[in-house]
Every structure is written in C-alpha cells, then in structure tokens.
Design a protein around this motif. Structure first.
Motif, PDB file in Angstrom:
ATOM      1  N   LEU A 284      -4.685  -0.665  -3.997  1.00 41.58           N
ATOM      2  CA  LEU A 284      -5.271   0.330  -3.091  1.00 41.58           C
ATOM      3  C   LEU A 284      -6.785   0.200  -2.960  1.00 41.58           C
ATOM      4  O   LEU A 284      -7.384   0.742  -2.033  1.00 41.58           O
ATOM      5  CB  LEU A 284      -4.892   1.749  -3.544  1.00 41.58           C
ATOM      6  CG  LEU A 284      -3.392   2.069  -3.426  1.00 41.58           C
ATOM      7  CD1 LEU A 284      -3.075   3.439  -3.984  1.00 41.58           C
ATOM      8  CD2 LEU A 284      -2.935   1.966  -1.975  1.00 41.58           C
TER       9      LEU A 284
ATOM     10  N   GLU B 239      -9.287   4.623   6.226  1.00 35.45           N
ATOM     11  CA  GLU B 239      -9.261   4.049   4.868  1.00 35.45           C
ATOM     12  C   GLU B 239      -8.880   2.568   4.906  1.00 35.45           C
ATOM     13  O   GLU B 239      -9.380   1.755   4.128  1.00 35.45           O
ATOM     14  CB  GLU B 239      -8.269   4.833   3.990  1.00 35.45           C
ATOM     15  CG  GLU B 239      -8.784   6.211   3.606  1.00 35.45           C
ATOM     16  CD  GLU B 239      -7.712   7.140   3.068  1.00 35.45           C
ATOM     17  OE1 GLU B 239      -8.077   8.174   2.468  1.00 35.45           O
ATOM     18  OE2 GLU B 239      -6.501   6.879   3.261  1.00 35.45           O
TER      19      GLU B 239
ATOM     20  N   LEU C 289       0.824  -1.224   0.000  1.00 31.45           N
ATOM     21  CA  LEU C 289       0.000   0.000   0.000  1.00 31.45           C
ATOM     22  C   LEU C 289       0.853   1.267   0.000  1.00 31.45           C
ATOM     23  O   LEU C 289       0.329   2.371  -0.149  1.00 31.45           O
ATOM     24  CB  LEU C 289      -0.965  -0.013   1.191  1.00 31.45           C
ATOM     25  CG  LEU C 289      -1.868  -1.262   1.314  1.00 31.45           C
ATOM     26  CD1 LEU C 289      -2.829  -1.118   2.495  1.00 31.45           C
ATOM     27  CD2 LEU C 289      -2.654  -1.525   0.041  1.00 31.45           C
ATOM     28  N   LYS C 290       2.153   1.119   0.190  1.00 28.06           N
ATOM     29  CA  LYS C 290       3.107   2.252   0.212  1.00 28.06           C
ATOM     30  C   LYS C 290       2.639   3.324   1.194  1.00 28.06           C
ATOM     31  O   LYS C 290       2.015   3.004   2.196  1.00 28.06           O
ATOM     32  CB  LYS C 290       3.319   2.792  -1.203  1.00 28.06           C
ATOM     33  CG  LYS C 290       3.716   1.695  -2.190  1.00 28.06           C
ATOM     34  CD  LYS C 290       4.310   2.201  -3.461  1.00 28.06           C
ATOM     35  CE  LYS C 290       4.697   1.024  -4.340  1.00 28.06           C
ATOM     36  NZ  LYS C 290       5.324   1.402  -5.579  1.00 28.06           N
TER      37      LYS C 290
ATOM     38  N   ASN D 155       0.180   5.222   1.682  1.00 27.35           N
ATOM     39  CA  ASN D 155      -1.234   5.502   1.413  1.00 27.35           C
ATOM     40  C   ASN D 155      -2.048   4.819   2.499  1.00 27.35           C
ATOM     41  O   ASN D 155      -1.609   3.813   3.051  1.00 27.35           O
ATOM     42  CB  ASN D 155      -1.655   4.908   0.066  1.00 27.35           C
ATOM     43  CG  ASN D 155      -0.911   5.524  -1.095  1.00 27.35           C
ATOM     44  OD1 ASN D 155      -1.089   6.690  -1.416  1.00 27.35           O
ATOM     45  ND2 ASN D 155      -0.040   4.742  -1.715  1.00 27.35           N
ATOM     46  N   MET D 156      -3.231   5.359   2.761  1.00 27.40           N
ATOM     47  CA  MET D 156      -4.217   4.745   3.661  1.00 27.40           C
ATOM     48  C   MET D 156      -4.074   5.191   5.126  1.00 27.40           C
ATOM     49  O   MET D 156      -3.165   4.767   5.836  1.00 27.40           O
ATOM     50  CB  MET D 156      -4.150   3.205   3.623  1.00 27.40           C
ATOM     51  CG  MET D 156      -4.465   2.655   2.264  1.00 27.40           C
ATOM     52  SD  MET D 156      -6.148   2.089   2.226  1.00 27.40           S
ATOM     53  CE  MET D 156      -5.980   0.860   0.950  1.00 27.40           C
ATOM     54  N   THR D 157      -5.030   6.012   5.517  1.00 29.49           N
ATOM     55  CA  THR D 157      -5.178   6.360   6.933  1.00 29.49           C
ATOM     56  C   THR D 157      -5.792   5.147   7.631  1.00 29.49           C
ATOM     57  O   THR D 157      -6.163   4.164   6.970  1.00 29.49           O
ATOM     58  CB  THR D 157      -6.145   7.543   7.078  1.00 29.49           C
ATOM     59  OG1 THR D 157      -7.409   7.140   6.512  1.00 29.49           O
ATOM     60  CG2 THR D 157      -5.635   8.789   6.363  1.00 29.49           C
TER      61      THR D 157
END
Ligand code: PGA
Length: 262
Positions: A247, A21, A13-14, A16-18
């Motif tokens: 993602l 999320e 996911l690198k 990214n994503m709280t």
C-alpha cells in the motif's frame, strides 16, 4: 549487482486507494524506481505490477503515463466476470478491464473464494476467459489453517490446481500462480521460508505433470521488507503477491531491495 534471479513483485491493493491516493502511490513509486540501482533492475530482474480496485484503474493508467519511460508497474485488476458484457449487475468484464489499461488479472484470490463463495469451477471458467481475452491470469490458491493442521495442504493445492486441467499445457504456461496460504494472509504471520518453498515446489512438480515446462509461482501471505529476503531466496519461489506491504510504494519496493541487497 550480483547474479540474482528475476523477481515478480505484485501488489494487490485490495479494497484500498481512492483515485487521489493511487496517483500519490505512482508518484512515490516513480521517484523511488528511477533511482539507481533500482532503475537498472526495473523490467529486468524486477517485474513490478499493481492491482488497484476497479474505480482507481483509470487513474492508475493515467498516472503510469507520467512515470519515467519503462519504469511504470504493470497494471492489473483484482477480479473479473467471464462474460464479455450483459446483465451481470455489479460486475466488470475482461474487455472493460482491457479498455482500462489492464494486462493482468488476479483470479481465485482466497477472499473471493471465502467471502464471495467463488468455486474452483467458476474460477477455472474465469481463467479460461482471461486467457482467451489475452490477459495474464494471476491464479491464487492455498489452504486454510484447519486444512494445514489436518495435513490436507497438498490435497488442497492439488485440487485447486487440477481444477485448471481442462486448459491446454500452452494455456497453463501463460498463467502466473500465487500460492497463498489463507492463514498467512493479512495476519502478519507469514509461512516460514521452508513451508512456502515446500508448497511452491510441490505446485511446480504438479504443474510439470500437467505439462507446464516452467511455471512461475509466487508466494503470498504477510510478505514484508523484513521477511522478503528469506522467502524470495528460496529456489521454488519466483516472487511475491503482496497485500498490506504494497500500500506504500516505499515498503513495496523495499521488498525487492531487501532481496537484492541494494
Ligand atoms: P497480505 O495479503 O500481504 O496483506 O498478507 C496478500 C494477499 O492477499 O495477496
């Protein structure tokens, strides 16, 4: 389902994503994964794993407990430091990742190598520490565009894999290898299935010379639902390490569905 090989579908996911999320991702993942025929494939012909950023690992672990039993993806981290604790500002150790519920850890990703200047030597040290801590390291390697154009692809693969040669054959066997040509990562320009096959087959031969009986080698670099079938059908490719297309749980799982024809 026809006779198909087991596919490793790993989502990086690198950055990214709280937490919120991540919870949303797990909800969608579970809703899709429990639908047959995907439910029958999960954990058998499909091994799914997700690698969220550090700050979302605990949310991911909690969310995985709300998934249908047996269908939650494996949880992994994207990096780790090799010392167990101490004065290493900004870094996270393997025991901490274990405490957060991780069993796998990506090491040597090209973004760590190029942006954060991690060397072959440092990465080998991290891989050894991960193995000692009981993790499955997902070891990434691959050439730049310049190296490919200069016909250096096999030299680079060889150098990067041989950087692990201080490990025993039994240790090397526990690693999951991810061939990721740098020019194909995040560019939308995947390697062709022939290029990916050639590099993964070369890697397997080299690993066999290093004593690994059956290496698991994934391909990574712009894998998406559209090119998955062709890439994953190649016999030297055991699965995919997916960035952008992981993602959304839907496009992530579509990669397997596209391969399996379900
Ligand atoms: P990508 O990333 O699928 O977005 O190209 C792959 C990776 O970096 O692991």
């Amino acid at each position: 389902m026809k006779n198909i090989k087991k596919i490793y579908l790993y989502g990086n996911l690198k950055m990214n994503m709280t937490r919120g999320e991540t919870e949303g991702f797990y909800k969608e993942f579970d809703a899709l994964a429990k639908e047959p025929p995907l439910a029958e494939a999960m954990g058998k012909t499909l091994e799914a794993a997700v690698f969220p950023p550090f700050t979302s690992l605990c949310a991911a672990e909690s969310a995985s407990k709300t998934c249908t039993p047996g269908l939650a993806p494996i949880l992994g981290a994207q990096n780790a430091w090799f010392e167990p604790k101490g004065a290493f500002t900004g870094d996270v150790s393997l025991p901490m990742l274990k405490d957060a519920g991780c069993t796998h850890v990506i090491l040597g990703h090209s973004e760590r190598r190029t942006i954060f200047l991690e060397t072959d030597e440092l990465i080998a040290r991290k891989v050894k520490a991960a193995l000692d801590a009981g993790f499955v390291p997902v070891f990434c390697y691959g050439e730049t565009l310049q190296e490919r154009e200069g016909n250096k692809t096999f030299d680079v693969i060889s150098r990067q894999l041989k950087a692990l040669s201080a490990l025993s054959a039994a240790e090397l066997e526990k690693i999951i290898y991810a061939y990721e040509p740098i020019w194909a990562i995040g560019t939308g320009k995947s390697a062709t299935s022939e290029e990916a096959q050639e590099a993964c087959a070369y890697s397997k031969n080299l690993l066999a010379e290093m004593g690994v009986k059956s290496a698991v080698v994934l391909y990574g670099g712009s894998v998406n639902p559209g090119n998955a079938k062709e890439l994953l059908s190649m016999d030297a490719i055991d699965g995919a390490l997916v960035g952008g297309a992981s993602l959304k749980a839907d496009s992530f799982l579509q990669i397997y569905k596209g391969y399996a024809g379900i």
